[in-house]
Every structure is written in C-alpha cells, then in structure tokens.
Scaffold this motif. Structure first.
Motif, PDB file in Angstrom:
ATOM      1  N   ARG A   1       1.795 -35.262 -66.144  1.00 51.73           N
ATOM      2  CA  ARG A   1       1.432 -34.260 -67.149  1.00 51.73           C
ATOM      3  C   ARG A   1       1.384 -34.856 -68.544  1.00 51.73           C
ATOM      4  O   ARG A   1       0.502 -34.534 -69.347  1.00 51.73           O
ATOM      5  CB  ARG A   1       2.425 -33.100 -67.102  1.00 51.73           C
ATOM      6  CG  ARG A   1       2.300 -32.218 -65.868  1.00 51.73           C
ATOM      7  CD  ARG A   1       3.261 -31.043 -65.949  1.00 51.73           C
ATOM      8  NE  ARG A   1       3.122 -30.163 -64.788  1.00 51.73           N
ATOM      9  CZ  ARG A   1       3.847 -29.069 -64.608  1.00 51.73           C
ATOM     10  NH1 ARG A   1       4.766 -28.726 -65.504  1.00 51.73           N
ATOM     11  NH2 ARG A   1       3.656 -28.322 -63.530  1.00 51.73           N
ATOM     12  N   LEU A   2       2.343 -35.732 -68.846  1.00 53.36           N
ATOM     13  CA  LEU A   2       2.347 -36.393 -70.157  1.00 53.36           C
ATOM     14  C   LEU A   2       1.119 -37.294 -70.309  1.00 53.36           C
ATOM     15  O   LEU A   2       0.537 -37.389 -71.403  1.00 53.36           O
ATOM     16  CB  LEU A   2       3.627 -37.213 -70.326  1.00 53.36           C
ATOM     17  CG  LEU A   2       4.919 -36.412 -70.489  1.00 53.36           C
ATOM     18  CD1 LEU A   2       6.118 -37.353 -70.552  1.00 53.36           C
ATOM     19  CD2 LEU A   2       4.866 -35.541 -71.743  1.00 53.36           C
ATOM     20  N   LYS A   3       0.718 -37.914 -69.211  1.00 52.17           N
ATOM     21  CA  LYS A   3      -0.488 -38.755 -69.238  1.00 52.17           C
ATOM     22  C   LYS A   3      -1.718 -37.912 -69.546  1.00 52.17           C
ATOM     23  O   LYS A   3      -2.564 -38.285 -70.366  1.00 52.17           O
ATOM     24  CB  LYS A   3      -0.635 -39.464 -67.892  1.00 52.17           C
ATOM     25  CG  LYS A   3      -1.917 -40.279 -67.748  1.00 52.17           C
ATOM     26  CD  LYS A   3      -2.021 -40.855 -66.350  1.00 52.17           C
ATOM     27  CE  LYS A   3      -3.364 -41.552 -66.151  1.00 52.17           C
ATOM     28  NZ  LYS A   3      -3.507 -42.090 -64.765  1.00 52.17           N
TER      29      LYS A   3
ATOM     30  N   LEU B   1      -1.764 -34.997 -71.086  1.00 56.91           N
ATOM     31  CA  LEU B   1      -1.646 -34.500 -72.457  1.00 56.91           C
ATOM     32  C   LEU B   1      -2.057 -35.574 -73.453  1.00 56.91           C
ATOM     33  O   LEU B   1      -2.766 -35.292 -74.430  1.00 56.91           O
ATOM     34  CB  LEU B   1      -0.209 -34.038 -72.724  1.00 56.91           C
ATOM     35  CG  LEU B   1       0.079 -33.499 -74.129  1.00 56.91           C
ATOM     36  CD1 LEU B   1      -0.715 -32.227 -74.383  1.00 56.91           C
ATOM     37  CD2 LEU B   1       1.576 -33.240 -74.303  1.00 56.91           C
ATOM     38  N   PHE B   2      -1.635 -36.802 -73.208  1.00 54.27           N
ATOM     39  CA  PHE B   2      -1.951 -37.885 -74.135  1.00 54.27           C
ATOM     40  C   PHE B   2      -3.442 -38.185 -74.133  1.00 54.27           C
ATOM     41  O   PHE B   2      -4.072 -38.281 -75.196  1.00 54.27           O
ATOM     42  CB  PHE B   2      -1.163 -39.145 -73.769  1.00 54.27           C
ATOM     43  CG  PHE B   2      -1.515 -40.335 -74.621  1.00 54.27           C
ATOM     44  CD1 PHE B   2      -1.034 -40.444 -75.912  1.00 54.27           C
ATOM     45  CD2 PHE B   2      -2.346 -41.338 -74.126  1.00 54.27           C
ATOM     46  CE1 PHE B   2      -1.368 -41.535 -76.707  1.00 54.27           C
ATOM     47  CE2 PHE B   2      -2.685 -42.426 -74.911  1.00 54.27           C
ATOM     48  CZ  PHE B   2      -2.195 -42.525 -76.204  1.00 54.27           C
TER      49      PHE B   2
END
Length: 338
Positions: A4-6, A8-9
């Motif tokens: 998810r962070l990937k 978002l980034f």
C-alpha cells in the motif's frame, strides 16, 4: 502494508514531488528550493517576511506564466496518452496497440494541421473528428464478420496511419514557409509554446475523458476477458467498446491538438504500469494517469535542462523511453512469457 505504501508513493507522492521540483528546472534562471517555497507562500498569501527580498527579479513571471502552465500541460498530455494506450490495449486484448498504431494520432495530427491551414473548424474539433475517422476506418477494415483479427487490426492501423501521415506531408508541401515551420515543429511534439490558454483548452476534454474512464475502469477487466465472457455477465461489449474508443479518441485528439505528436508514448507507459502493478485495470487506470504524467514531465525536465536550446519532446520520448522499456521488459521476461 508495504504494498500500500508503494502504491501511495508511486501514484500520489512521486507525481506531486515531480510537479513541484519541475518548477526548479529551466534554462532561463535558476532558483533554490527555499526561494521556491517563499514564492509559493507569497502566491497563496501565507508568506511572512520581507517581500522585497523575494520579488527582486522577474522570477515570478518565469515561474507562474512560463514554467507552471508547461508543467501542467505536460502532465495532462502524458496522462492522456498513457490512458488512451491502456484503454485500447485492454479492449482489443492486444499488447502492441496504442493510439499511433490504430491511426488516432496520425488522424488527429492531420486534422489539427488541416485546421491550421484552413481554419474552418477549431484545431481541437478537427483533431477529434479526424481521430474518430481514423480509428473507425481501422476497425472497419480489420473487422471480419463477428470477429476482429488482432493481426488484421494492427496492419489496418498501420495502413490508415500511413495514409494520414502521407496527407499530412502533402499539407506541409503546399503550406507557406511560416505555417510549414509551425507544423513541422508541432509534428515532433511541441511543448515550448505551452501557455495558460492551451492548458484551458486541453483541460476540459482530457478531464472529462479521464473522469469517464475512472468511473468505468472496472468494466475494462470484463472486456479484457473477451466478448463472450462480458455478455455472460450482462455487459454489451460493442457499446462499451464504442464508449471507450470515443474516450481514447477524445483525450488523444486533445493531447495532439495541444502539443503535437508524441509517438509510441501510449505504448510504453501502459506496459510499465502493468509491470509494476499487475493486470488489474482498477489500479492500472490510476497508474497510467500518474505514471504517464510523471514520466513525460521527467522527460521534459531532462530536455529543458540538458541543452541551452529547445529540443522537441518527441525526440527525447523515444531516446529515453525506448531503452527504459527494453530494460524493464528484459527484467520481466518470465512474466511476459507466462
């Protein structure tokens, strides 16, 4: 969590960061990051300090009247071309289809050049009409009964694209030297004439097209399975394909009318998006918008920074994009063959 962070980034943070840092790039005057923040704060009315130290030159004009409209227009065009390529690849289930392959880019280019020489219609409207004409001819020629041949569609698209390219060359031949120079520069991708008026002209059709695509993105997964599977779940594939083709033509024509022809960008970016996020069109649609806009903006930043003079964006698109695409394809060779 990491996945998810990937997302978002790559889909949110990176595009915003590139949009901001692109304001620092230019051959006219250099500006530091601190001064940029000061000028942004002054522009939105939250800067506290001595205004004279910030407004000591004409940097405000360069930032807000030259660089910012170019940045926004570049991002919109990149998102439009990448999204158009992703749409066409999904609905035709063909990994080598893009707006250029099906003739949309060539048809739109001819329509826009025709409007430049004979201003009976606006450039955007003429580009859209001839883009529709090109893709319609491609689909008609390649359609054999109830089934459309993938090979036939690609060959038909190449022929139709060649015809419109030949007619564009004819227009260049009969045009006067002043209009000829403008058309030639425009056919190689022309971003140095970006302005707020061009941003306004391209914003509405591209935003409407991308909005429709976002709302209907889940149906692309049904079309990617095939017509029979789409019919089985109650979806009319012919009507849906027409809607998506109209959307692809609208955003491609608007992009071409705004900045000219940027070849094969709509082929490269959708594949990069699939390599990173997989085949699910629910996320690929967002990825094409984000990665397409960011990638074209990075290429434009490079073209502005590497030389003291302007080089057409279409040249750098192929010089930078093609090796990157080949590298990513080789790294994911197992996934491609599976």
């Amino acid at each position: 969590m990491i996945h998810r962070l990937k997302k978002l980034f790559l889909l949110v943070v990176l595009p915003l960061l590139v949009l901001l840092l692109s304001l620092l790039v230019g051959s006219s005057q250099n500006i530091g990051f601190v001064e940029l923040w000061q000028r942004i704060g002054l522009k939105v009315g939250i800067y506290i300090g001595d205004h004279n130290t910030v407004l000591k030159d004409n940097m405000d004009t360069i930032l807000w009247q030259v660089r910012l409209p170019r940045i926004l227009l570049t991002f919109m065009v990149g998102a439009a071309l990448a999204s158009s390529g992703g749409i066409l690849q999904a609905i035709f289930r063909n990994p080598i289809v893009d707006p250029f392959t099906l003739g949309i880019s060539s048809g739109s280019a001819f329509g826009a050049a025709l409007a430049m020489l004979f201003p009976l219609l606006s450039v955007n409207l003429s580009a859209f009409l001839f883009g529709v004409c090109a893709v319609g001819l491609t689909y008609f020629v390649s359609n054999a009964g109830l089934k459309t041949s993938i090979v036939g569609m690609v060959l038909a698209g190449m022929v139709i694209s060649g015809v419109f390219t030949a007619m564009l060359t004819l227009l260049q031949y009969i045009s006067d030297p002043y209009k000829l120079q403008a058309i030639v520069q425009w056919t190689m991708g022309n971003l140095h004439t970006a302005s707020w008026s061009k941003v306004q002209q391209a914003f509405l059709p591209i935003t409407i097209g991308l909005g429709i695509l976002i709302l209907l993105r889940w149906k692309l997964n049904l079309l990617a399975l095939g017509d029979q599977e789409a019919i089985a779940v109650g979806v009319n594939p012919k009507i849906l394909k027409l809607v998506f083709i109209a959307v692809a033509t609208l955003i491609t024509a608007s992009a071409v009318a705004a900045v000219g022809v940027i070849s094969l960008f709509g082929l490269i970016v959708p594949h990069i998006s699939r390599m990173i996020f997989g085949p699910n069109n629910n996320i690929i649609v967002w990825a094409n918008i984000s990665i397409g806009g960011t990638f074209l903006l990075l290429i434009d930043d490079f073209s502005r920074a590497v030389m003291p003079f302007e080089i057409p964006i279409g040249v750098f698109t192929m010089i930078i994009g093609a090796p990157l695409f080949i590298y990513l394809m080789r790294r994911n060779e197992i996934n491609w063959n599976s």
